[in-house]
Design a protein around this motif. Structure first.
Motif, PDB file in Angstrom:
ATOM      1  N   ILE A  39       0.844  -1.201   0.000  1.00  0.00           N
ATOM      2  CA  ILE A  39       0.000   0.000   0.000  1.00  0.00           C
ATOM      3  C   ILE A  39       0.877   1.248   0.000  1.00  0.00           C
ATOM      4  O   ILE A  39       0.590   2.224  -0.694  1.00  0.00           O
ATOM      5  CB  ILE A  39      -0.966  -0.018   1.205  1.00  0.00           C
ATOM      6  CG1 ILE A  39      -1.988  -1.152   1.044  1.00  0.00           C
ATOM      7  CG2 ILE A  39      -1.674   1.333   1.360  1.00  0.00           C
ATOM      8  CD1 ILE A  39      -2.774  -1.471   2.301  1.00  0.00           C
ATOM      9  N   ILE A  47      -4.562   1.627  -6.955  1.00  0.00           N
ATOM     10  CA  ILE A  47      -5.292   0.953  -5.878  1.00  0.00           C
ATOM     11  C   ILE A  47      -6.762   1.295  -6.000  1.00  0.00           C
ATOM     12  O   ILE A  47      -7.131   2.457  -6.199  1.00  0.00           O
ATOM     13  CB  ILE A  47      -4.753   1.385  -4.490  1.00  0.00           C
ATOM     14  CG1 ILE A  47      -3.317   0.897  -4.324  1.00  0.00           C
ATOM     15  CG2 ILE A  47      -5.635   0.874  -3.375  1.00  0.00           C
ATOM     16  CD1 ILE A  47      -2.669   1.288  -3.013  1.00  0.00           C
ATOM     17  N   LYS A  51      -6.557   4.476   0.040  1.00  0.00           N
ATOM     18  CA  LYS A  51      -5.408   3.801   0.655  1.00  0.00           C
ATOM     19  C   LYS A  51      -5.590   3.658   2.164  1.00  0.00           C
ATOM     20  O   LYS A  51      -5.249   2.615   2.741  1.00  0.00           O
ATOM     21  CB  LYS A  51      -4.112   4.572   0.373  1.00  0.00           C
ATOM     22  CG  LYS A  51      -3.531   4.347  -0.995  1.00  0.00           C
ATOM     23  CD  LYS A  51      -2.255   5.175  -1.150  1.00  0.00           C
ATOM     24  CE  LYS A  51      -1.132   4.285  -1.573  1.00  0.00           C
ATOM     25  NZ  LYS A  51       0.131   4.992  -1.776  1.00  0.00           N
ATOM     26  N   TRP A  54      -7.801   0.726   2.952  1.00  0.00           N
ATOM     27  CA  TRP A  54      -7.105  -0.550   2.748  1.00  0.00           C
ATOM     28  C   TRP A  54      -6.098  -0.802   3.857  1.00  0.00           C
ATOM     29  O   TRP A  54      -5.910  -1.930   4.298  1.00  0.00           O
ATOM     30  CB  TRP A  54      -6.440  -0.613   1.375  1.00  0.00           C
ATOM     31  CG  TRP A  54      -7.411  -0.946   0.290  1.00  0.00           C
ATOM     32  CD1 TRP A  54      -7.805  -0.150  -0.733  1.00  0.00           C
ATOM     33  CD2 TRP A  54      -8.129  -2.170   0.145  1.00  0.00           C
ATOM     34  NE1 TRP A  54      -8.734  -0.803  -1.507  1.00  0.00           N
ATOM     35  CE2 TRP A  54      -8.950  -2.049  -0.995  1.00  0.00           C
ATOM     36  CE3 TRP A  54      -8.181  -3.365   0.858  1.00  0.00           C
ATOM     37  CZ2 TRP A  54      -9.791  -3.064  -1.437  1.00  0.00           C
ATOM     38  CZ3 TRP A  54      -9.016  -4.382   0.415  1.00  0.00           C
ATOM     39  CH2 TRP A  54      -9.806  -4.217  -0.699  1.00  0.00           C
ATOM     40  N   ARG A  55      -5.451   0.265   4.332  1.00  0.00           N
ATOM     41  CA  ARG A  55      -4.526   0.115   5.463  1.00  0.00           C
ATOM     42  C   ARG A  55      -5.269  -0.431   6.683  1.00  0.00           C
ATOM     43  O   ARG A  55      -4.805  -1.353   7.336  1.00  0.00           O
ATOM     44  CB  ARG A  55      -3.887   1.456   5.826  1.00  0.00           C
ATOM     45  CG  ARG A  55      -2.724   1.802   4.996  1.00  0.00           C
ATOM     46  CD  ARG A  55      -1.928   2.911   5.684  1.00  0.00           C
ATOM     47  NE  ARG A  55      -0.818   3.295   4.869  1.00  0.00           N
ATOM     48  CZ  ARG A  55       0.305   2.587   4.770  1.00  0.00           C
ATOM     49  NH1 ARG A  55       0.473   1.496   5.433  1.00  0.00           N
ATOM     50  NH2 ARG A  55       1.270   2.994   3.988  1.00  0.00           N
ATOM     51  N   TYR A  68      -7.019  -7.233   0.115  1.00  0.00           N
ATOM     52  CA  TYR A  68      -6.260  -6.185  -0.577  1.00  0.00           C
ATOM     53  C   TYR A  68      -5.538  -6.762  -1.790  1.00  0.00           C
ATOM     54  O   TYR A  68      -5.609  -6.204  -2.882  1.00  0.00           O
ATOM     55  CB  TYR A  68      -5.249  -5.518   0.369  1.00  0.00           C
ATOM     56  CG  TYR A  68      -4.249  -4.680  -0.385  1.00  0.00           C
ATOM     57  CD1 TYR A  68      -4.635  -3.483  -0.975  1.00  0.00           C
ATOM     58  CD2 TYR A  68      -2.937  -5.105  -0.558  1.00  0.00           C
ATOM     59  CE1 TYR A  68      -3.732  -2.733  -1.710  1.00  0.00           C
ATOM     60  CE2 TYR A  68      -2.030  -4.358  -1.276  1.00  0.00           C
ATOM     61  CZ  TYR A  68      -2.429  -3.180  -1.861  1.00  0.00           C
ATOM     62  OH  TYR A  68      -1.547  -2.440  -2.595  1.00  0.00           O
ATOM     63  N   ARG A  73      -5.840  -4.055  -5.574  1.00  0.00           N
ATOM     64  CA  ARG A  73      -4.860  -3.559  -6.543  1.00  0.00           C
ATOM     65  C   ARG A  73      -5.404  -3.681  -7.963  1.00  0.00           C
ATOM     66  O   ARG A  73      -6.018  -4.668  -8.312  1.00  0.00           O
ATOM     67  CB  ARG A  73      -3.564  -4.359  -6.433  1.00  0.00           C
ATOM     68  CG  ARG A  73      -2.936  -4.219  -5.078  1.00  0.00           C
ATOM     69  CD  ARG A  73      -1.627  -4.954  -4.985  1.00  0.00           C
ATOM     70  NE  ARG A  73      -1.777  -6.347  -5.340  1.00  0.00           N
ATOM     71  CZ  ARG A  73      -0.780  -7.162  -5.600  1.00  0.00           C
ATOM     72  NH1 ARG A  73       0.448  -6.729  -5.555  1.00  0.00           N
ATOM     73  NH2 ARG A  73      -0.997  -8.421  -5.900  1.00  0.00           N
TER      74      ARG A  73
END
Length: 78
Positions: A39, A47, A51, A54-55, A68, A73
């Motif tokens: 990431i 992405i 972000k 997703w983190r 993820y 992606r």
């Protein structure tokens, strides 16, 4: 009347169970680190979605990092 199972502690586990817990934890941490690094290094345009989301999602055991890598992606454009 209460049939509560006592939680198994580390010392109650067999050596094989201890290895299993260790391996499972190591795999989880490896996936988390790999997802976080990906990431960080991947441009936001490659992405799907935010972000930061997703983190946060990558901290969900196994499911987050795998999601993820499978869905977060964009592929195809190099």
């Amino acid at each position: 009347m209460h049939d509560k199972k006592k939680k198994k502690t580390w010392k109650d586990m067999t050596p094989g169970q201890r290895v299993g817990v260790f391996v499972t934890g190591a795999v989880q941490m490896g996936l988390l680190v790999a997802a976080q690094r990906s990431i960080s290094k991947t441009p936001a345009a490659q992405i799907r979605g935010n972000k930061a989301l997703w983190r946060a999602a990558s901290f969900i055991n196994f499911f987050g990092p795998l999601s993820y890598f499978l869905f977060g992606r964009r592929r195809g454009t190099a």
